[in-house]
Motif scaffolding. Structure first.
Motif, mmCIF file in Angstrom:
data_model
loop_
_atom_site.group_PDB
_atom_site.id
_atom_site.type_symbol
_atom_site.label_atom_id
_atom_site.label_comp_id
_atom_site.label_asym_id
_atom_site.label_seq_id
_atom_site.Cartn_x
_atom_site.Cartn_y
_atom_site.Cartn_z
ATOM 1 N N GLY A 205 -22.057 -10.708 -1.003
ATOM 2 C CA GLY A 205 -22.518 -11.634 0.033
ATOM 3 C C GLY A 205 -22.543 -11.038 1.416
ATOM 4 N N GLN A 206 -22.150 -9.763 1.542
ATOM 5 C CA GLN A 206 -22.172 -9.053 2.828
ATOM 6 C C GLN A 206 -23.025 -7.789 2.649
ATOM 7 N N PRO A 207 -24.355 -7.940 2.653
ATOM 8 C CA PRO A 207 -25.246 -6.823 2.301
ATOM 9 C C PRO A 207 -25.087 -5.581 3.170
ATOM 10 N N LEU A 208 -24.854 -5.752 4.469
ATOM 11 C CA LEU A 208 -24.707 -4.574 5.320
ATOM 12 C C LEU A 208 -23.422 -3.825 4.980
ATOM 13 N N ALA A 209 -22.342 -4.544 4.715
ATOM 14 C CA ALA A 209 -21.079 -3.909 4.338
ATOM 15 C C ALA A 209 -21.230 -3.188 3.000
ATOM 16 N N GLN A 210 -21.950 -3.785 2.056
ATOM 17 C CA GLN A 210 -22.192 -3.136 0.768
ATOM 18 C C GLN A 210 -23.034 -1.876 0.945
ATOM 19 N N TRP A 211 -24.051 -1.960 1.798
ATOM 20 C CA TRP A 211 -24.887 -0.776 2.018
ATOM 21 C C TRP A 211 -24.051 0.343 2.646
ATOM 22 N N LEU A 212 -23.231 0.009 3.633
ATOM 23 C CA LEU A 212 -22.387 1.013 4.293
ATOM 24 C C LEU A 212 -21.418 1.646 3.288
ATOM 25 N N HIS A 213 -20.890 0.840 2.382
ATOM 26 C CA HIS A 213 -19.980 1.377 1.365
ATOM 27 C C HIS A 213 -20.691 2.426 0.525
ATOM 28 N N GLY A 214 -21.903 2.115 0.064
ATOM 29 C CA GLY A 214 -22.653 3.068 -0.737
ATOM 30 C C GLY A 214 -23.041 4.304 0.056
ATOM 31 N N GLU A 237 -33.177 -5.881 9.353
ATOM 32 C CA GLU A 237 -34.327 -6.516 9.995
ATOM 33 C C GLU A 237 -33.959 -7.160 11.320
ATOM 34 N N ASN A 238 -32.710 -6.961 11.751
ATOM 35 C CA ASN A 238 -32.249 -7.509 13.028
ATOM 36 C C ASN A 238 -32.722 -6.597 14.158
ATOM 37 N N THR A 239 -33.575 -7.105 15.029
ATOM 38 C CA THR A 239 -34.154 -6.285 16.108
ATOM 39 C C THR A 239 -33.460 -6.501 17.451
ATOM 40 N N GLU A 240 -32.444 -7.364 17.484
ATOM 41 C CA GLU A 240 -31.734 -7.644 18.736
ATOM 42 C C GLU A 240 -30.540 -6.690 18.843
ATOM 43 N N PRO A 241 -30.562 -5.745 19.782
ATOM 44 C CA PRO A 241 -29.532 -4.688 19.849
ATOM 45 C C PRO A 241 -28.097 -5.208 19.861
ATOM 46 N N ARG A 242 -27.795 -6.175 20.724
ATOM 47 C CA ARG A 242 -26.411 -6.632 20.845
ATOM 48 C C ARG A 242 -25.958 -7.308 19.565
ATOM 49 N N SER A 243 -26.798 -8.172 19.016
ATOM 50 C CA SER A 243 -26.448 -8.879 17.784
ATOM 51 C C SER A 243 -26.288 -7.914 16.618
ATOM 52 N N SER A 244 -27.188 -6.945 16.494
ATOM 53 C CA SER A 244 -27.116 -5.994 15.382
ATOM 54 C C SER A 244 -25.868 -5.125 15.491
ATOM 55 N N ARG A 245 -25.486 -4.771 16.719
ATOM 56 C CA ARG A 245 -24.278 -3.963 16.916
ATOM 57 C C ARG A 245 -23.036 -4.749 16.491
ATOM 58 N N GLN A 246 -22.993 -6.043 16.824
ATOM 59 C CA GLN A 246 -21.864 -6.881 16.440
ATOM 60 C C GLN A 246 -21.778 -7.015 14.920
ATOM 61 N N LYS A 247 -22.941 -7.166 14.280
ATOM 62 C CA LYS A 247 -22.960 -7.303 12.823
ATOM 63 C C LYS A 247 -22.528 -6.002 12.148
ATOM 64 N N LEU A 248 -22.889 -4.871 12.753
ATOM 65 C CA LEU A 248 -22.458 -3.588 12.201
ATOM 66 C C LEU A 248 -20.940 -3.460 12.275
ATOM 67 N N ARG A 249 -20.364 -3.810 13.409
ATOM 68 C CA ARG A 249 -18.908 -3.729 13.551
ATOM 69 C C ARG A 249 -18.212 -4.667 12.561
ATOM 70 N N LYS A 250 -18.759 -5.874 12.401
ATOM 71 C CA LYS A 250 -18.186 -6.828 11.459
ATOM 72 C C LYS A 250 -18.245 -6.290 10.035
ATOM 73 N N ALA A 251 -19.374 -5.646 9.688
ATOM 74 C CA ALA A 251 -19.527 -5.080 8.348
ATOM 75 C C ALA A 251 -18.555 -3.921 8.133
ATOM 76 N N LEU A 252 -18.359 -3.091 9.141
ATOM 77 C CA LEU A 252 -17.422 -1.979 9.039
ATOM 78 C C LEU A 252 -15.985 -2.480 8.909
ATOM 79 N N ASP A 253 -15.663 -3.561 9.606
ATOM 80 C CA ASP A 253 -14.330 -4.163 9.474
ATOM 81 C C ASP A 253 -14.110 -4.656 8.040
ATOM 82 N N ALA A 254 -15.129 -5.321 7.489
ATOM 83 C CA ALA A 254 -15.017 -5.834 6.113
ATOM 84 C C ALA A 254 -14.848 -4.692 5.122
ATOM 85 N N LEU A 255 -15.580 -3.605 5.335
ATOM 86 C CA LEU A 255 -15.478 -2.441 4.460
ATOM 87 C C LEU A 255 -14.098 -1.799 4.571
#
Length: 301
Positions: A205-214, A237-255
């Protein structure tokens, strides 16, 4: 930086847990006769995927909704990997199904008929055998069949589909799946990676975290990468820099959390626009690093 320091302190514990897990899980069976084409054998707790697929946006970190159709498009990938894809966009759920197909096929001849029930497929993916899950499974198998790709990975190229053919007995729910034997070079010794399934499943259910893991599983010693490069490679597909950066950090935390739970060392730090990752290399990766270190270096001109 604190996450990296915490990881370094826990490395001995993580290594001991990983060693115990590996010792408990022998390989599932003996190789077939030499004249039979077969995928490499890997233990039950992992799934194997060609590196090029994990280092690209082929199975993207995309959300639910309508899929864009791609017509021979070049997929974002690291240097040394080239993938052209035709078909509906693939996501991490599609990768779960394809990994399960590979996991079942690895025990028999590649190119032959692999027979497995919907129940067994869903069990491999950690899902219950419900009508809804069966319907989703069929949709994903259809998507994996109705595509074409050209993959250039290392010295090898593969032109074909992810699934060569599929049929199902509606009464018994038995699937007959066939893969193209010509994809075997994508699983050469240095061309594929074994993914810890427990960690991947924990990130469901966390596709970015799964992609980062792989993605990071394919790197023995990750080098710093730009935030925008990681997001592009993930197919985000997130084109908003600030939002995408936050989602990346959240995904890395989950990983980081999932990795710690299952004894797979992972930590990160974002400094400026660069993501720095510290991880425990797998056994094959450690041997690869040792081999590289033992080679004499050519003098720079």
């Amino acid at each position: 930086m604190k996450k990296l320091n915490d990881l370094l302190v826990r490395i001995p514990e993580i290594q001991a847990r990983a060693k115990q897990r590996t010792e408990r899980e022998p390989l599932p069976g003996k190789p077939l006769p030499k004249n039979v084409v077969q995928l490499p054998l890997w233990p039950e707790p992992v799934r194997a995927v060609p590196n090029g697929f994990l280092r690209s946006a082929l199975f993207g970190a995309i959300g639910k909704g309508k899929r864009r159709y791609m017509q021979g498009e070049l997929v974002a990938a690291v240097d040394g990997v080239e993938i052209r894809y035709t078909g509906q966009r693939l996501d991490q759920g599609d990768l779960d199904v394809w990994e399960s197909v590979l996991h079942a096929v690895r025990l028999q001849e590649l190119g032959g008929q692999c027979r497995v029930t919907s129940y067994a497929f869903l069990k491999l993916m950690g899902k219950t055998d419900t009508g809804s899950n069966r319907a989703t499974l069929q949709t994903r198998i259809e998507r994996l069949r109705a595509n074409a790709l050209t993959v250039k990975q290392g010295r090898y190229s593969y032109i074909g589909g992810l699934i060569a053919g599929a049929a199902k007995d509606e009464d018994t729910q038995e699937w007959v799946i066939e893969l193209d034997a010509k994809m075997r070079p994508l699983f050469a010794a240095d061309q594929f990676t074994q993914i810890e399934w427990a960690v991947r499943h924990a990130l469901n259910g966390q596709p970015l975290a799964q992609w980062l893991h792989g993605f990071y599983a394919t790197h023995a010693k990750p080098f710093p990468m730009k935030v925008e490069t990681l997001l592009s490679l993930s197919g985000s597909e997130n084109t908003e820099p600030r939002s995408s950066r936050q989602k990346l950090r959240k995904a890395l935390d989950a990983l980081t959390d999932a990795s710690a739970t299952y004894g797979e060392g992972f930590g990160y730090d974002i400094r400026g626009d660069l993501v720095h990752v510290q991880k425990r290399a797998s056994g094959p990766q450690r041997r690869h690093l040792a081999k590289l270190a033992s080679k004499p270096r050519k003098p720079r001109g």
